[in-house]
Design a protein around this motif. Structure first.
Motif, mmCIF file in Angstrom:
data_model
loop_
_atom_site.group_PDB
_atom_site.id
_atom_site.type_symbol
_atom_site.label_atom_id
_atom_site.label_comp_id
_atom_site.label_asym_id
_atom_site.label_seq_id
_atom_site.Cartn_x
_atom_site.Cartn_y
_atom_site.Cartn_z
ATOM 1 N N GLN A 1 5.338 2.788 -3.900
ATOM 2 C CA GLN A 1 6.409 3.655 -4.390
ATOM 3 C C GLN A 1 7.413 3.962 -3.282
ATOM 4 O O GLN A 1 8.630 3.899 -3.491
ATOM 5 C CB GLN A 1 5.809 4.954 -4.948
ATOM 6 N N ALA A 2 6.908 4.282 -2.100
ATOM 7 C CA ALA A 2 7.799 4.618 -0.987
ATOM 8 C C ALA A 2 8.666 3.421 -0.601
ATOM 9 O O ALA A 2 9.862 3.576 -0.300
ATOM 10 C CB ALA A 2 6.983 5.098 0.209
ATOM 11 N N GLU B 1 8.089 8.239 -8.118
ATOM 12 C CA GLU B 1 8.344 9.558 -7.541
ATOM 13 C C GLU B 1 9.609 9.561 -6.683
ATOM 14 O O GLU B 1 9.775 8.718 -5.802
ATOM 15 C CB GLU B 1 7.147 9.979 -6.688
ATOM 16 N N GLN C 1 -0.118 5.938 -8.577
ATOM 17 C CA GLN C 1 -0.929 6.389 -7.450
ATOM 18 C C GLN C 1 -0.704 5.571 -6.184
ATOM 19 O O GLN C 1 -1.228 5.910 -5.125
ATOM 20 C CB GLN C 1 -2.409 6.326 -7.834
ATOM 21 N N ASP C 2 0.063 4.513 -6.296
ATOM 22 C CA ASP C 2 0.295 3.627 -5.142
ATOM 23 C C ASP C 2 1.462 4.168 -4.320
ATOM 24 O O ASP C 2 2.602 3.750 -4.467
ATOM 25 C CB ASP C 2 0.566 2.204 -5.625
ATOM 26 N N LYS C 3 1.173 5.121 -3.462
ATOM 27 C CA LYS C 3 2.212 5.806 -2.703
ATOM 28 C C LYS C 3 2.959 4.865 -1.757
ATOM 29 O O LYS C 3 4.164 5.002 -1.537
ATOM 30 C CB LYS C 3 1.607 6.972 -1.915
ATOM 31 N N LYS C 4 2.232 3.904 -1.201
ATOM 32 C CA LYS C 4 2.863 2.958 -0.285
ATOM 33 C C LYS C 4 3.898 2.089 -1.008
ATOM 34 O O LYS C 4 5.020 1.907 -0.536
ATOM 35 C CB LYS C 4 1.802 2.076 0.376
#
Length: 201
Positions: free
Chosen positions: A90-91, A119, A85-88
């Protein structure tokens, strides 16, 4: 050996993860450590980051799986954002992995976890935009002692390799946390390359 046909150069992303299971379809990533290093004889790793990642609340009572190995307890992960859920985070990881080849000790482990949990990783990997480099393979190919030591002694493990290269004292043990192991891995690779004159023009 590919590592000694030409002088080693470039920049790599070192990375290590700690998880709650050996298999990525059964567990969670609880710790990620990474940093960047130029491949030279005197380079220092830089831009280091360490992140703890949350897991379901049921582990507050059950305890964090594999804690005996990585020593990550509930207090370390409580209230933290789960890796998926940690999109930052992951990006950032995906961007760095596309920019630099990434080194990991037994990279097949990281590769399998990132394939399921990061992702965009699987698609970028298939497209050739992400290149993992297994430092365990570097150890097996370059360190002549690996072939003379008993297989059951795990000569290509990071801890044993680091002791032989002098990047880990004989009285010390591998920490088994992301950033500590990343730092140890990068310095051990560097020491091996120096010993084999891989940086020499």
């Amino acid at each position: 050996m590919a590592y000694v046909t030409k002088p080693i150069r470039g920049t790599v992303l070192g990375i290590d993860i700690e998880t709650t299971d050996r298999y990525p379809d059964r567990g969670y990533i609880v710790n990620v450590g990474f940093e960047i290093m130029e491949l030279t004889a005197d380079a220092e790793p830089h831009d280091a980051e360490a992140h703890f990642c949350g897991i379901p609340d049921m582990y507050a009572e059950k305890g964090v799986p594999l804690e005996r190995i990585h020593h990550i307890g509930w207090a370390d992960v409580a209230g933290k954002t789960p890796f998926r859920q940690d999109k930052k985070l992951q990006a950032k990881l995906l961007r760095l992995m596309k920019k630099y080849p990434y080194m990991a000790h037994n990279a097949a482990f990281e590769d399998s976890w990132f394939t399921l949990h990061l992702e965009g990783y699987a698609e970028a990997r298939r497209a050739g935009k992400i290149v993992p480099v297994d430092t365990r393979d570097i150890c097996r190919q370059l360190d002549p002692e690996v072939k003379t030591l008993p297989r059951e002694s795990s000569p290509a493990s990071l801890e044993n390799w680091a002791r032989r290269r002098g990047t880990l004292a004989k009285t010390e043990a591998e920490v088994h946390q992301g950033l500590d192991d990343t730092e140890l891995m990068l310095r051990t690779v560097q020491a091996e390359f120096v010993a084999r004159h891989c940086f020499k023009e």
